[in-house]
Design a protein around this motif. Structure first.
Motif, PDB file in Angstrom:
ATOM      1  N   CYS A 426      35.893   0.920   0.540  1.00  0.00           N
ATOM      2  CA  CYS A 426      35.166  -0.276   0.956  1.00  0.00           C
ATOM      3  C   CYS A 426      35.504  -1.424   0.015  1.00  0.00           C
ATOM      4  N   ALA A 427      35.062  -2.609   0.394  1.00  0.00           N
ATOM      5  CA  ALA A 427      35.226  -3.799  -0.444  1.00  0.00           C
ATOM      6  C   ALA A 427      34.090  -4.753  -0.116  1.00  0.00           C
ATOM      7  N   ALA A 428      33.918  -5.755  -0.953  1.00  0.00           N
ATOM      8  CA  ALA A 428      32.920  -6.776  -0.651  1.00  0.00           C
ATOM      9  C   ALA A 428      33.185  -7.349   0.741  1.00  0.00           C
ATOM     10  N   PHE A 429      32.102  -7.633   1.487  1.00  0.00           N
ATOM     11  CA  PHE A 429      32.255  -8.141   2.858  1.00  0.00           C
ATOM     12  C   PHE A 429      31.081  -9.063   3.159  1.00  0.00           C
ATOM     13  N   ARG A 430      31.319 -10.316   3.169  1.00  0.00           N
ATOM     14  CA  ARG A 430      30.391 -11.394   3.546  1.00  0.00           C
ATOM     15  C   ARG A 430      28.919 -10.974   3.466  1.00  0.00           C
ATOM     16  N   ALA A 431      28.343 -11.114   2.288  1.00  0.00           N
ATOM     17  CA  ALA A 431      26.991 -10.676   1.958  1.00  0.00           C
ATOM     18  C   ALA A 431      26.934  -9.162   1.883  1.00  0.00           C
ATOM     19  N   PRO A 432      27.665  -8.568   0.912  1.00  0.00           N
ATOM     20  CA  PRO A 432      27.729  -7.109   0.822  1.00  0.00           C
ATOM     21  C   PRO A 432      26.342  -6.470   0.757  1.00  0.00           C
ATOM     22  N   GLY A 433      26.114  -5.496   1.622  1.00  0.00           N
ATOM     23  CA  GLY A 433      24.867  -4.756   1.644  1.00  0.00           C
ATOM     24  C   GLY A 433      23.715  -5.483   2.302  1.00  0.00           C
ATOM     25  N   GLN A 434      23.642  -6.787   2.114  1.00  0.00           N
ATOM     26  CA  GLN A 434      22.489  -7.544   2.600  1.00  0.00           C
ATOM     27  C   GLN A 434      22.420  -7.554   4.124  1.00  0.00           C
ATOM     28  N   VAL A 435      23.569  -7.551   4.795  1.00  0.00           N
ATOM     29  CA  VAL A 435      23.583  -7.534   6.263  1.00  0.00           C
ATOM     30  C   VAL A 435      22.944  -6.242   6.770  1.00  0.00           C
ATOM     31  N   GLN A 436      23.338  -5.098   6.156  1.00  0.00           N
ATOM     32  CA  GLN A 436      22.774  -3.826   6.564  1.00  0.00           C
ATOM     33  C   GLN A 436      21.279  -3.766   6.255  1.00  0.00           C
ATOM     34  N   GLY A 437      20.911  -4.212   5.056  1.00  0.00           N
ATOM     35  CA  GLY A 437      19.518  -4.124   4.646  1.00  0.00           C
ATOM     36  C   GLY A 437      18.588  -4.983   5.484  1.00  0.00           C
ATOM     37  N   ILE A 438      19.003  -6.200   5.780  1.00  0.00           N
ATOM     38  CA  ILE A 438      18.166  -7.099   6.583  1.00  0.00           C
ATOM     39  C   ILE A 438      17.993  -6.565   7.998  1.00  0.00           C
ATOM     40  N   PHE A 439      19.016  -5.892   8.538  1.00  0.00           N
ATOM     41  CA  PHE A 439      18.911  -5.310   9.882  1.00  0.00           C
ATOM     42  C   PHE A 439      17.706  -4.377   9.975  1.00  0.00           C
ATOM     43  N   GLY A 440      17.498  -3.542   8.967  1.00  0.00           N
ATOM     44  CA  GLY A 440      16.354  -2.643   8.986  1.00  0.00           C
ATOM     45  C   GLY A 440      15.064  -3.325   8.572  1.00  0.00           C
ATOM     46  N   LEU A 441      15.110  -4.114   7.496  1.00  0.00           N
ATOM     47  CA  LEU A 441      13.893  -4.722   6.962  1.00  0.00           C
ATOM     48  C   LEU A 441      13.238  -5.655   7.966  1.00  0.00           C
TER      49      LEU A 441
END
Length: 819
Positions: A426-441
């Motif tokens: 993997c590599a950094a990708f336009r707001a790493p992690g935050q896209v996945q986290g916000i989807f659930g939160l």
């Protein structure tokens, strides 16, 4: 941002030493300065900050400026549309050779032998190199834990092994096929949940570490590792991911919401693939790179080849897209440099589309188990998250920092785990992690609102109240966006009777306000009246040249088109990386500071000519004049020529934010504030076919002072489009048996097309935060962060069913509708 510890994060820079807290911003001579603060149009006020003595005077709102804040077209637009712009893919050098690499066909193996003799004899071959060190991968803490071998262990299908340089692409391709590699297969695992099992094949035979590169990523040091599972990380981006007593908070809650969310692996797919041309024919190694950070390419090349940085020059005239994966030299660049040194000729190594998908980086997938506890009035009491994700052979599969920082909650426990698999890194990708986290939160927040009978907007208003300027901005954005989308007319979930059901959803976005403190800029005025600005930063398609010219033009009273903006060369003053939404926030204050100094220097030289004091000289509308004396006006170029000097030059750096930082290293600083926005989506769901159509998105965002509203809007259009693509279409598919990606192309790897792009309405706030000489912040990440979550909440409003798995393919949609 809020509730972030005063600490440093060793993952934030590729220079782990030299970190420093910043409790006292801008040491040295300073003055108390009244600065405008607030949202323009909503009632500005003045606040007092301590400002360095040599900072220029504060700027008023954009409406009172001539260049800054105006929708200037891209200064390099004509070059791009006519093909004149030279990308790395276009670089052609005399005697240039073509490189082609050999990749492993197995997902896990030891290399027993490599025979290059036949390839060496192939006509046109000039050099062959066998890779001795694999980049972009976690490494064993104890190298002795693995059987000794002169070659790196193969850990994914498609891993680079060797490379050939030849006179033609066809010869390089043919010779590469003649390299004979003997493998000893090892059991593999490439699926997340299979890799988590106790008896799963081990990707690494022992605990691992992976320091961050210039692009971020990596993994916190010293975390426990059991089998393929490493973690937990409870401090994403240094945030306090554990506070209070979550168990007690959940027991005291009136309402508990618990759910599992799943997101997929997304690959980067930039328009221009990763690539590098290495030219090492003399004492200086010249690299032409498609990169997001010319200086990280220079630093890595200097380190790997034991060269002083002065002997490495990196050029990036134009980069055809980069969403986080284009940092450093990469394995392809490493091989190109080795081949160039051996052949004594320039060597071109450009990834093809298959290699781009497999080796070029990706956004990790995730399984998120999220539990919220709240009182009946909406007060958050507890938040608990356990997440697992795989970045293949690399760390960095977390789901962001939103859970601990977006909303007020006294009891929080965040535990994020990396799970290694035999897949590309993997590599950094336009707001790493935050896209996945916000989807659930944000889905869980909507579900909580429904359980307590509260409007989702009202719930956010209650819990998003930290008092920082980014929270205040979101409050305004919720009101503006709700009015534009017609929120008051939103119907109950699943209200439509026919098979096509429509709904409206909403989600909040959050990203860090980042600064690169090492940023410098030089501004020159030549004796003929030419004005130029220099920074080694690069433009990955966002319009960096244009905003640089606008900021400098404002100080000299010129048009942006009259400023020479020079970027993309490591010989220029240190520029920021194009990642993390940090270019505008880092570069524009440095550029303005340098331009201000240069303009004052120029004024002192023009003062005798105009028979005035230097502080009376003003630059406006292409002219030089004495303040208050219109009759003294003289055309700028004419005045400079009469001053009779050859050249003046001034350099300036990016000073610390006036309120300091939460954390700071030489290359990375995290503000006490943030950036973000809110997004509303309208969707149509065909409940018979499972097809989801995003029909409209209203995106309301803040980025401090918008230097160029047209370019800001363009960034948001791109973020929304990429977010829709992630929500509905994109997904990497690996064959479990072979470890090969089945859709490593731009045909079967589905990306949103022009017919699927929704109507996008962008509203950008002009928000003055009294933090720097331009008050500008970035905007690239937030528009991507909230899109999938907003679409998911709209899906629920349309159908009355939650969709907790991405992408929203017909199969996943129909499964969600069956409930």
């Amino acid at each position: 941002m809020q509730d972030v510890k005063d600490t440093t994060d060793p993952r934030a820079s590729n220079k782990p030493s030299g970190e420093r807290p910043s409790p006292t911003p801008n040491p040295g001579p300073s003055r108390q300065q009244a600065l405008p603060y607030g949202i323009v149009g909503e009632g500005l006020k003045e606040v007092t900050r301590r400002v360095p003595e040599d900072e220029p005077p504060p700027l008023p709102e954009n409406a009172k400026l001539k260049s800054i804040g105006k929708p200037v077209s891209r200064l390099d637009g004509v070059e791009k549309v006519t093909g004149k712009a030279r990308y790395t893919f276009d670089v052609q050098l005399p005697g240039m050779l073509w490189g082609r690499w050999v990749t492993a066909p197995l997902p896990h193996a030891r290399i027993k032998s490599i025979d290059t003799s036949e390839a060496e004899r192939y006509p046109g071959v000039r050099a062959i190199h066998i890779l001795e060190r694999l980049l972009s991968s976690a490494q064993l803490r104890d190298p002795k834990a693995e059987q000794g071998n002169r070659y790196p262990t193969v850990r994914y299908a498609g891993q680079p092994i060797a490379a050939v340089a030849a006179h033609t692409p066809r010869a390089a391709e043919a010779a590469a096929k003649l390299i004979k590699v003997e493998y000893e297969p090892i059991p593999h695992v490439c699926q997340l949940e299979e890799a988590m099992k106790e008896n799963a094949p081990r990707v690494f035979p022992g605990p691992t570490e992976q320091p961050a590169t210039a692009g971020g990523g990596g993994a916190p040091p010293g975390l426990p590792q059991r089998g393929n599972v490493r973690g937990p990380d409870s401090k994403p981006l240094g945030t306090p991911g554990a506070r209070g007593d979550v168990g007690k908070g959940l027991r005291e809650s009136d309402v508990v919401v618990e759910a599992e969310y799943r997101t997929q692996v997304q690959t980067h797919v930039p328009m221009e693939p990763h690539g590098l041309v290495a030219d090492w024919r003399d004492e200086v190694l010249t690299l032409y790179a498609s990169t997001q950070f010319v200086n990280s390419v220079r630093e890595e090349a200097a380190e790997h080849f034991d060269l002083p940085k002065s002997k490495v020059r990196v050029i990036s005239d134009f980069t055809g897209g980069g969403f986080g994966a284009k940092y450093g030299i990469g394995n392809y660049g490493l091989m190109a440099i080795h081949l160039s040194r051996k052949a004594q000729a320039p060597v071109r190594m450009i990834l093809d589309r298959r290699d781009e998908h497999v080796s070029g980086g990706n956004r990790p997938n995730s399984i998120q188990r999220l539990k919220l506890g709240a009182k009946k009035d909406g007060t958050l009491v507890a938040l608990q998250l356990h997440s697992y994700g795989t970045g293949g052979i690399a760390g960095g599969a977390g789901v962001g920092f939103c859970h601990a920082t977006l909303y007020n909650c006294p009891n929080v426990l965040v535990e994020q785990y990396d799970v290694f698999t035999n897949a590309g890194p993997c590599a950094a990708f336009r707001a790493p992690g935050q896209v996945q986290g916000i989807f659930g939160l944000e889905q869980s927040m909507d579900e909580l609102a429904e359980k307590i009978g509260m409007d989702p907007l009202a719930l956010r208003a209650k819990i998003d109240i930290s008092g920082t300027d980014d929270c205040l901005a979101r409050a305004h954005e919720r009101r503006v966006g709700a009015e534009r989308i017609g929120w008051s007319k939103r119907r109950p979930a699943g209200a439509d009777k026919g098979p096509i059901k429509r709904g409206i959803g909403f989600a909040q976005s959050q990203w860090a306000y980042l600064v690169q403190p090492s940023t410098m800029c030089e501004v020159r005025v030549s004796g003929d009246g030419s004005v130029e600005a220099f920074s080694s930063t690069q433009d990955i398609g966002t319009g960096t040249r244009t905003i640089l010219a606008q900021v400098v033009a404002e100080e000299f009273g010129l048009r942006p088109e009259e400023i020479g903006a020079h970027i993309g060369d490591s010989r220029y003053p240190m520029g920021p990386a194009s990642g993390g939404s940090r270019v505008t926030s880092s570069l524009t204050p440095a550029a303005r500071n340098a331009a201000y100094r240069c303009a004052r220097d120029l004024a002192s030289r023009l003062a005798p000519l105009l028979k005035a004091n230097a502080d009376e000289i003003v630059f406006a509308d292409g002219k030089v004049m004495v303040k208050g004396k219109a009759g003294s006006a003289m055309p700028f170029r004419e005045a400079v020529k009469k001053a009779g000097f050859a050249e003046i030059s001034q350099q300036a750096g990016r000073r610390d934010d006036y309120e300091g930082y939460v954390m700071s290293t030489p290359d990375f600083a995290l503000s006490r504030h943030g950036i973000g926005g809110v997004q509303f989506a309208e969707v149509a769901v065909d409940t018979e076919t499972g097809i989801v159509k995003v029909e409209r998105v209203v995106a309301v965002h803040d980025c401090g002072r918008p230097i160029n509203p047209k370019l800001t809007e363009s960034q948001i259009y791109g973020g929304v489009t990429q977010g829709v693509s992630y929500a509905l279409y994109e997904e990497r598919h690996l064959d479990a048996a072979s470890g090969h990606q089945l859709n490593a192309n731009v045909d079967q790897y589905k990306i949103v097309g022009s017919r699927e792009v929704p109507k996008i309405e962008v509203i950008v706030l002009e928000q003055l935060g009294a933090q720097s000489s331009t008050d500008a912040r970035g905007v690239a990440e937030p528009a991507n962060v909230a899109t999938a979550a907003a679409v998911a909440n709209a899906f629920y409003n349309a159908t009355g069913k939650r969709i907790r798995t991405l992408p929203m393919t017909p199969a996943n949609v129909l499964a969600a509708l069956r409930g």
